[in-house]
Scaffold this motif. Sequence first.
Motif, PDB file in Angstrom:
ATOM      1  N   UNK A  54      16.836  22.679  13.393  1.00 52.18           N
ATOM      2  CA  UNK A  54      17.018  24.074  12.993  1.00 52.18           C
ATOM      3  C   UNK A  54      16.306  24.331  11.676  1.00 52.18           C
ATOM      4  N   UNK A  55      17.056  24.853  10.693  1.00 48.29           N
ATOM      5  CA  UNK A  55      16.477  25.131   9.383  1.00 48.29           C
ATOM      6  C   UNK A  55      16.606  23.957   8.418  1.00 48.29           C
ATOM      7  N   UNK A  56      17.164  22.845   8.869  1.00 48.15           N
ATOM      8  CA  UNK A  56      17.356  21.677   8.017  1.00 48.15           C
ATOM      9  C   UNK A  56      16.225  20.679   8.216  1.00 48.15           C
ATOM     10  N   UNK A  57      15.577  20.262   7.125  1.00 51.04           N
ATOM     11  CA  UNK A  57      14.514  19.264   7.275  1.00 51.04           C
ATOM     12  C   UNK A  57      15.101  17.903   7.639  1.00 51.04           C
ATOM     13  N   UNK A  58      14.321  17.097   8.323  1.00 50.74           N
ATOM     14  CA  UNK A  58      14.760  15.733   8.649  1.00 50.74           C
ATOM     15  C   UNK A  58      14.941  14.936   7.361  1.00 50.74           C
ATOM     16  N   UNK A  59      13.989  15.081   6.465  1.00 49.82           N
ATOM     17  CA  UNK A  59      14.035  14.496   5.124  1.00 49.82           C
ATOM     18  C   UNK A  59      13.380  15.519   4.212  1.00 49.82           C
ATOM     19  N   UNK A  60      13.952  15.731   3.054  1.00 41.12           N
ATOM     20  CA  UNK A  60      13.448  16.759   2.150  1.00 41.12           C
ATOM     21  C   UNK A  60      12.761  16.145   0.934  1.00 41.12           C
ATOM     22  N   UNK A  61      11.802  16.856   0.391  1.00 43.24           N
ATOM     23  CA  UNK A  61      11.204  16.446  -0.874  1.00 43.24           C
ATOM     24  C   UNK A  61      12.256  16.415  -1.971  1.00 43.24           C
ATOM     25  N   UNK A  62      13.316  17.202  -1.812  1.00 41.45           N
ATOM     26  CA  UNK A  62      14.419  17.183  -2.777  1.00 41.45           C
ATOM     27  C   UNK A  62      15.058  15.795  -2.813  1.00 41.45           C
ATOM     28  N   UNK A  63      15.144  15.133  -1.660  1.00 42.83           N
ATOM     29  CA  UNK A  63      15.678  13.771  -1.600  1.00 42.83           C
ATOM     30  C   UNK A  63      14.853  12.832  -2.483  1.00 42.83           C
ATOM     31  N   UNK A  64      13.557  13.018  -2.475  1.00 46.75           N
ATOM     32  CA  UNK A  64      12.671  12.177  -3.283  1.00 46.75           C
ATOM     33  C   UNK A  64      12.910  12.424  -4.767  1.00 46.75           C
ATOM     34  N   UNK A  65      12.938  13.684  -5.171  1.00 47.31           N
ATOM     35  CA  UNK A  65      13.156  14.026  -6.583  1.00 47.31           C
ATOM     36  C   UNK A  65      14.513  13.511  -7.047  1.00 47.31           C
ATOM     37  N   UNK A  66      15.533  13.677  -6.231  1.00 46.46           N
ATOM     38  CA  UNK A  66      16.867  13.197  -6.604  1.00 46.46           C
ATOM     39  C   UNK A  66      16.906  11.679  -6.735  1.00 46.46           C
ATOM     40  N   UNK A  67      16.203  10.962  -5.863  1.00 50.06           N
ATOM     41  CA  UNK A  67      16.156   9.498  -5.957  1.00 50.06           C
ATOM     42  C   UNK A  67      15.469   9.064  -7.254  1.00 50.06           C
ATOM     43  N   UNK A  68      14.373   9.714  -7.585  1.00 50.71           N
ATOM     44  CA  UNK A  68      13.664   9.397  -8.829  1.00 50.71           C
ATOM     45  C   UNK A  68      14.563   9.663 -10.026  1.00 50.71           C
ATOM     46  N   UNK A  69      15.191  10.832 -10.054  1.00 52.94           N
ATOM     47  CA  UNK A  69      16.047  11.181 -11.186  1.00 52.94           C
ATOM     48  C   UNK A  69      17.235  10.228 -11.314  1.00 52.94           C
ATOM     49  N   UNK A  70      17.825   9.822 -10.202  1.00 54.79           N
ATOM     50  CA  UNK A  70      18.962   8.898 -10.246  1.00 54.79           C
ATOM     51  C   UNK A  70      18.532   7.530 -10.773  1.00 54.79           C
ATOM     52  N   UNK A  71      17.378   7.060 -10.347  1.00 53.33           N
ATOM     53  CA  UNK A  71      16.933   5.721 -10.733  1.00 53.33           C
ATOM     54  C   UNK A  71      16.318   5.653 -12.124  1.00 53.33           C
ATOM     55  N   UNK A  72      16.014   6.802 -12.729  1.00 53.69           N
ATOM     56  CA  UNK A  72      15.449   6.808 -14.076  1.00 53.69           C
ATOM     57  C   UNK A  72      16.473   7.203 -15.133  1.00 53.69           C
ATOM     58  N   UNK A  73      17.743   7.215 -14.756  1.00 54.59           N
ATOM     59  CA  UNK A  73      18.791   7.637 -15.702  1.00 54.59           C
ATOM     60  C   UNK A  73      18.923   6.682 -16.889  1.00 54.59           C
ATOM     61  N   UNK A  74      18.668   5.397 -16.696  1.00 51.98           N
ATOM     62  CA  UNK A  74      18.748   4.430 -17.785  1.00 51.98           C
ATOM     63  C   UNK A  74      17.389   3.803 -18.036  1.00 51.98           C
ATOM     64  N   UNK A  75      17.356   2.812 -18.921  1.00 50.66           N
ATOM     65  CA  UNK A  75      16.104   2.104 -19.229  1.00 50.66           C
ATOM     66  C   UNK A  75      15.783   1.124 -18.102  1.00 50.66           C
ATOM     67  N   UNK A  76      14.535   1.103 -17.673  1.00 47.24           N
ATOM     68  CA  UNK A  76      14.058   0.147 -16.670  1.00 47.24           C
ATOM     69  C   UNK A  76      13.071  -0.796 -17.341  1.00 47.24           C
ATOM     70  N   UNK A  77      13.318  -2.095 -17.291  1.00 46.72           N
ATOM     71  CA  UNK A  77      12.384  -3.019 -17.934  1.00 46.72           C
ATOM     72  C   UNK A  77      10.980  -2.989 -17.313  1.00 46.72           C
ATOM     73  N   UNK A  78      10.908  -2.966 -15.983  1.00 49.75           N
ATOM     74  CA  UNK A  78       9.617  -3.053 -15.312  1.00 49.75           C
ATOM     75  C   UNK A  78       9.409  -1.900 -14.338  1.00 49.75           C
ATOM     76  N   UNK A  79       8.171  -1.401 -14.265  1.00 47.69           N
ATOM     77  CA  UNK A  79       7.846  -0.382 -13.267  1.00 47.69           C
ATOM     78  C   UNK A  79       8.094  -0.915 -11.862  1.00 47.69           C
ATOM     79  N   UNK A  80       7.817  -2.201 -11.642  1.00 48.07           N
ATOM     80  CA  UNK A  80       8.017  -2.798 -10.327  1.00 48.07           C
ATOM     81  C   UNK A  80       9.477  -2.703  -9.892  1.00 48.07           C
ATOM     82  N   UNK A  81      10.398  -2.969 -10.810  1.00 47.60           N
ATOM     83  CA  UNK A  81      11.823  -2.865 -10.486  1.00 47.60           C
ATOM     84  C   UNK A  81      12.206  -1.419 -10.189  1.00 47.60           C
ATOM     85  N   UNK A  82      11.671  -0.509 -10.965  1.00 46.70           N
ATOM     86  CA  UNK A  82      11.955   0.903 -10.761  1.00 46.70           C
ATOM     87  C   UNK A  82      11.429   1.372  -9.408  1.00 46.70           C
ATOM     88  N   UNK A  83      10.207   0.995  -9.065  1.00 43.17           N
ATOM     89  CA  UNK A  83       9.629   1.381  -7.775  1.00 43.17           C
ATOM     90  C   UNK A  83      10.450   0.803  -6.625  1.00 43.17           C
TER      91      UNK A  83
END
Length: 125
Positions: A54-83
Amino acid sequence: MTAPRLRAVGGDRVFVRDLVRTIGVGILASERGVTQRVRFTVTLDLGEGIAPEGDEPAVSYVDIVEAIDAETAGHSPLLEQLAERVAGRLLANSRVARADVVIEKLDILKGEGILGVHMVRERAA
Protein backbone atom coordinates in the motif's frame (compact mmCIF):
# COMPACT_ATOMS: atom_id res chain seq x y z
CA MET A 1 -4.59 3.59 -21.88
CA THR A 2 -3.65 0.68 -19.66
CA ALA A 3 -0.27 0.70 -17.94
CA PRO A 4 1.99 -2.15 -19.04
CA ARG A 5 2.76 -4.98 -16.64
CA LEU A 6 6.17 -4.53 -15.09
CA ARG A 7 8.72 -7.14 -14.11
CA ALA A 8 11.34 -6.60 -11.43
CA VAL A 9 14.91 -6.91 -12.64
CA GLY A 10 17.00 -7.90 -9.64
CA GLY A 11 16.17 -6.61 -6.20
CA ASP A 12 15.19 -3.09 -5.30
CA ARG A 13 17.48 -0.77 -3.36
CA VAL A 14 16.93 1.94 -0.80
CA PHE A 15 19.73 4.41 -0.08
CA VAL A 16 20.89 7.49 1.75
CA ARG A 17 23.83 9.31 0.18
CA ASP A 18 26.18 11.90 1.63
CA LEU A 19 24.52 12.22 5.05
CA VAL A 20 26.89 14.26 7.23
CA ARG A 21 26.90 13.93 11.01
CA THR A 22 29.25 15.40 13.60
CA ILE A 23 30.24 12.53 15.88
CA GLY A 24 32.88 11.24 18.25
CA VAL A 25 35.05 8.69 16.45
CA GLY A 26 38.68 7.64 16.45
CA ILE A 27 41.44 5.97 18.43
CA LEU A 28 44.02 8.75 18.34
CA ALA A 29 44.50 10.86 21.46
CA SER A 30 43.65 13.94 19.37
CA GLU A 31 40.27 12.36 18.49
CA ARG A 32 39.19 11.69 22.08
CA GLY A 33 36.72 14.13 23.61
CA VAL A 34 36.14 15.98 20.34
CA THR A 35 33.79 15.53 17.43
CA GLN A 36 34.43 15.48 13.71
CA ARG A 37 32.40 15.56 10.53
CA VAL A 38 31.70 12.16 9.04
CA ARG A 39 29.81 11.36 5.83
CA PHE A 40 27.63 8.25 5.45
CA THR A 41 26.43 6.59 2.26
CA VAL A 42 24.32 3.49 2.87
CA THR A 43 22.61 1.32 0.26
CA LEU A 44 20.30 -1.55 1.18
CA ASP A 45 19.47 -4.35 -1.22
CA LEU A 46 16.00 -5.68 -0.52
CA GLY A 47 15.25 -9.37 -0.60
CA GLU A 48 13.86 -10.90 -3.77
CA GLY A 49 10.16 -10.16 -4.17
CA ILE A 50 10.07 -7.55 -1.38
CA ALA A 51 7.73 -4.73 -2.37
CA PRO A 52 5.86 -1.86 -0.71
CA GLU A 53 2.53 -2.68 0.89
CA GLY A 54 0.00 0.00 0.00
CA ASP A 55 1.42 3.35 1.08
CA GLU A 56 4.03 1.75 3.36
CA PRO A 57 7.53 1.21 1.98
CA ALA A 58 9.11 -2.22 2.39
CA VAL A 59 12.15 -0.46 3.85
CA SER A 60 12.44 3.29 4.28
CA TYR A 61 15.37 5.65 4.00
CA VAL A 62 14.19 6.81 7.43
CA ASP A 63 15.26 3.38 8.75
CA ILE A 64 18.77 4.09 7.49
CA VAL A 65 18.97 7.56 9.07
CA GLU A 66 17.62 6.22 12.37
CA ALA A 67 20.18 3.39 12.39
CA ILE A 68 23.02 5.84 11.78
CA ASP A 69 21.79 8.21 14.48
CA ALA A 70 21.36 5.37 17.00
CA GLU A 71 24.83 3.96 16.36
CA THR A 72 26.58 7.35 16.52
CA ALA A 73 25.12 8.34 19.90
CA GLY A 74 28.41 7.60 21.70
CA HIS A 75 32.11 7.57 20.81
CA SER A 76 33.18 4.88 18.33
CA PRO A 77 36.86 3.94 18.37
CA LEU A 78 36.96 2.67 14.78
CA LEU A 79 35.00 3.45 11.62
CA GLU A 80 35.04 -0.29 10.90
CA GLN A 81 33.20 -1.03 14.16
CA LEU A 82 30.70 1.72 13.45
CA ALA A 83 30.04 0.46 9.92
CA GLU A 84 29.58 -3.09 11.24
CA ARG A 85 27.04 -1.89 13.82
CA VAL A 86 25.08 0.17 11.28
CA ALA A 87 25.00 -2.78 8.86
CA GLY A 88 23.96 -5.19 11.62
CA ARG A 89 21.15 -2.96 12.80
CA LEU A 90 19.79 -2.64 9.26
CA LEU A 91 20.16 -6.35 8.49
CA ALA A 92 18.04 -7.13 11.55
CA ASN A 93 15.14 -6.22 9.26
CA SER A 94 14.31 -9.48 7.46
CA ARG A 95 13.40 -7.55 4.29
CA VAL A 96 17.01 -6.35 3.90
CA ALA A 97 19.31 -8.83 2.15
CA ARG A 98 22.50 -6.77 1.95
CA ALA A 99 23.90 -3.55 3.42
CA ASP A 100 26.60 -1.49 1.72
CA VAL A 101 28.02 1.09 4.17
CA VAL A 102 30.55 3.83 3.38
CA ILE A 103 31.78 6.10 6.17
CA GLU A 104 34.26 8.90 5.51
CA LYS A 105 36.09 11.24 7.87
CA LEU A 106 35.91 14.59 6.11
CA ASP A 107 38.31 16.80 8.08
CA ILE A 108 41.08 14.56 9.45
CA LEU A 109 43.42 15.18 6.48
CA LYS A 110 42.68 18.94 6.46
CA GLY A 111 41.56 19.21 2.85
CA GLU A 112 44.24 16.90 1.44
CA GLY A 113 41.86 13.99 1.02
CA ILE A 114 39.21 11.90 2.68
CA LEU A 115 39.74 8.66 4.53
CA GLY A 116 37.17 6.07 5.39
CA VAL A 117 35.83 2.56 5.23
CA HIS A 118 33.58 0.74 2.75
CA MET A 119 31.94 -2.38 4.12
CA VAL A 120 29.42 -4.76 2.57
CA ARG A 121 27.50 -7.22 4.73
CA GLU A 122 24.73 -9.62 3.88
CA ARG A 123 22.41 -11.85 5.80
CA ALA A 124 24.09 -15.19 6.58
CA ALA A 125 22.38 -18.23 5.11
